[in-house]
Design an enzyme around this catalytic site. Structure first.
Site, short mmCIF file in Angstrom:
data_model
loop_
_atom_site.label_atom_id
_atom_site.label_comp_id
_atom_site.label_asym_id
_atom_site.label_seq_id
_atom_site.Cartn_x
_atom_site.Cartn_y
_atom_site.Cartn_z
CE LYS A 190 63.82 -25.60 5.50
NZ LYS A 190 63.56 -25.42 4.57
CB SER A 244 54.07 -33.85 3.09
OG SER A 244 55.96 -34.03 3.65
N GLY A 248 55.47 -33.37 8.99
CA GLY A 248 54.68 -33.10 9.59
C GLY A 248 54.90 -33.82 10.32
CD GLU A 265 46.46 -26.52 6.79
OE1 GLU A 265 46.41 -27.52 5.52
OE2 GLU A 265 46.27 -26.15 7.52
CD GLU A 398 49.04 -33.72 -0.44
OE1 GLU A 398 50.22 -34.33 0.12
OE2 GLU A 398 48.15 -32.60 -0.90
#
Ligand code: UN1
Length: 511
Positions: A190, A244, A248, A265, A398
């Site tokens: 996906k 993100s 995650g 990740e 972030e």
């Protein structure tokens, strides 16, 4: 490199990527519901990139069934032969590099030179993991008993669910797909809804390279309707997610009930530390590239500049001149140095942080709306904020955009503290001409990647890539470490003594 491939599947009309469905069991087709979504060009949203399948749980179910059915045969193909298919994929991607790069820029915005790098990284990964097909090394160890053999081998896990982001839409899928495939797993992929055409192009090339039907299945659509059902699916054995930290966590929670392997990740809040003895010309060039490349939308992007006080004003003045002169524009225009952000929500998010920076600190450059003919795209002017501490929200969150926060520190120990003062731990860097300092930083910085006299971006493919703390859950992509995400260890003992020998009991030293 073997045969030279010259013909291309690239359509002549780049501006019309057309309508594309999912790819399941080797067939392209619409979503089960028939619904579609449109991706627009972030540099000018009046232009359409293409139309793609809006999928849901039923599409995921079909794709997982296809992947499950194809897995035993794919696993039965000798790994060096699987490697030959990946090698051919790398050759095909090299053949179509320019076309794919242009399409990447059209759909997610970054400047064409960077898109070429994105494609090149995927080519490198294809060749790297093609070679792993002739390695996939296990271990042999001496048994503690006579006439007994002990060894370990890597084995495929089964069906891999792979969820990838839009910012590096060719290389990141390759970081996941190449090791998954070489190890004998089949895949349901996906891609991000903001970069579906990159995925379509890669899947076409994988099919052309000879990946058999059902081995790679593509399902496009939203995170909620495709990503989460994939993570929850009882017949998916391993989930790989890049994106993100917030999402995650949701993916990991969705996969937890099934006790799946989950490899995450996630985010970064990467710092460059500049010591007073650094080469400032090199620092300026490196910071501009690391902070504003991909318009700051890389998990490895530098968003914090930690500077020793005596040189802070001098560095800031030079940086500000250089950054103010950066040319914004569409990524396909070769004069452009900074492209648009991916979508409107990203622009709004960055704008909110810029306003916080304006209120709590001092804007050194940027912060205004872009000038000229850019009103139809998602543009944000590169911005630097001074006067904030390492614990300020701008130095903690972030932002994923062209916003750099300067943190002044008195000395090296304070620099270490500032670099490490985040919940993330992906990449960091130190600029210094003092060898001792450089080695201390390599030891002291708590990040998965540490650069000396280089920015925080641009990791190569042959070594582990990933981060500590909330950047992930301990896994690494790339290199041989990338295989660990997609393999089980099987340990094999063969006793050829013809009698009962008990480990830990019958292994006394001979008298
Ligand atoms: C990412 O932004 O998610 O090291 C990956 C780099 C690239 C990969 C970036 N090779 O910047």
């Amino acid at each position: 490199m073997g045969e030279i491939l010259t013909s291309s599947t690239a359509p002549a009309d780049l501006d019309n990527f057309g309508t594309h469905g999912n790819y399941v069991s080797g067939e392209w087709g619409p979503s089960v519901s028939g619904r579609t979504f449109i991706r627009r060009d972030p540099s000018d949203t009046r232009a359409t990139v293409g139309t793609f399948a809006e999928s849901d749980q039923s599409d995921v179910d079909e794709a997982v069934r296809a992947a499950r059915a194809a897995q035993p045969d794919w696993n039965g193909v000798p790994a060096p032969k699987r490697g030959e298919i990946l090698f051919r994929f790398g050759q095909l991607l090299a053949r179509d590099k320019e076309f794919v790069a242009r399409q990447v820029t059209r759909e997610m915005g970054k400047v064409i030179e960077e898109s070429r790098g994105d494609v090149q990284e995927a080519i490198d990964l294809a060749f790297l993991y093609a070679g792993e097909g002739r390695r996939l090394f296990g271990e042999t160890a001496p048994s503690e008993l006579r006439d007994k053999w002990a060894m370990s081998v890597r084995e495929a896990i089964g069906v891999a669910g792979i969820i990838t982001p839009w910012n590096v839409p060719v290389a990141i899928p390759a970081l996941r797909l190449m090791p998954a495939l070489i190890a004998g797993n089949t895949v349901v992929w996906k891609p991000a809804s903001d970069s579906p055409s990159s995925a379509v192009m890669l899947v076409r090339l994988l099919a052309e390279a000879g990946i058999p039907p059902g081995v790679v299945n593509l399902v496009t659509g939203s995170g909620n309707n495709v990503g989460l059902p994939l993570a929850q699916h009882p017949d998916v054995d391993v989930i790989a997610f890049t994106g993100s930290t917030e999402v995650g966590r949701q993916v990991a929670a969705a996969a937890a009930a099934g006790l799946k392997r989950v490899t995450l990740e996630l985010g970064g809040k990467n710092a460059i530390a500049v010591m007073a003895d650094a080469d400032l010309d090199l620092v300026v060039e490196s910071v501009v590239w690391a902070a504003f490349g991909t318009s700051g939308q890389r998990c490895t992007a530098c968003s914090r500049l930690v500077v020793e006080e005596p040189i802070a004003d001098r560095l800031l003045a030079r940086l500000s001149d250089r950054v103010s002169a950066l040319r914004l524009g569409p990524g396909l225009d070769t004069r452009t140095q900074v492209g648009p952000l991916v979508n409107h929500a990203a622009v709004e998010r960055v704008a909110r942080y810029v306003e916080i920076g304006r209120a709590d600190g001092r804007l050194v450059c940027g912060g205004d709306a872009p000038e000229g003919d850019l009103a139809n795209g998602h543009y944000v002017v590169p911005t630097i904020v001074d006067g904030l501490g390492a614990d300020h929200v701008l130095a903690q969150d972030e932002v994923f955009g062209p916003l750099l926060t300067l943190i002044r520190v008195p000395d090296y120990p304070a620099a270490v503290e500032a670099v490490n003062a985040t919940r993330y731990g992906l990449s960091s860097s130190i600029f210094t001409t003092d060898l001792h300092r450089a080695f201390r930083a390599m030891r002291d910085f708590r990040t998965g990647l540490v650069y000396v006299n280089g920015g925080t971006i641009g990791a190569e493919t042959q070594l582990p890539f990933g981060g500590m703390k909330e950047t992930g859950n301990g896994h690494r992509d790339a290199g041989r470490a990338g295989l660990d995400n997609f393999t089980e260890w099987k340990t094999l003992y063969v006793d050829y003594s013809g009698r009962l020998q008990r480990a830990q009991i019958d292994n006394q030293a001979p008298s």
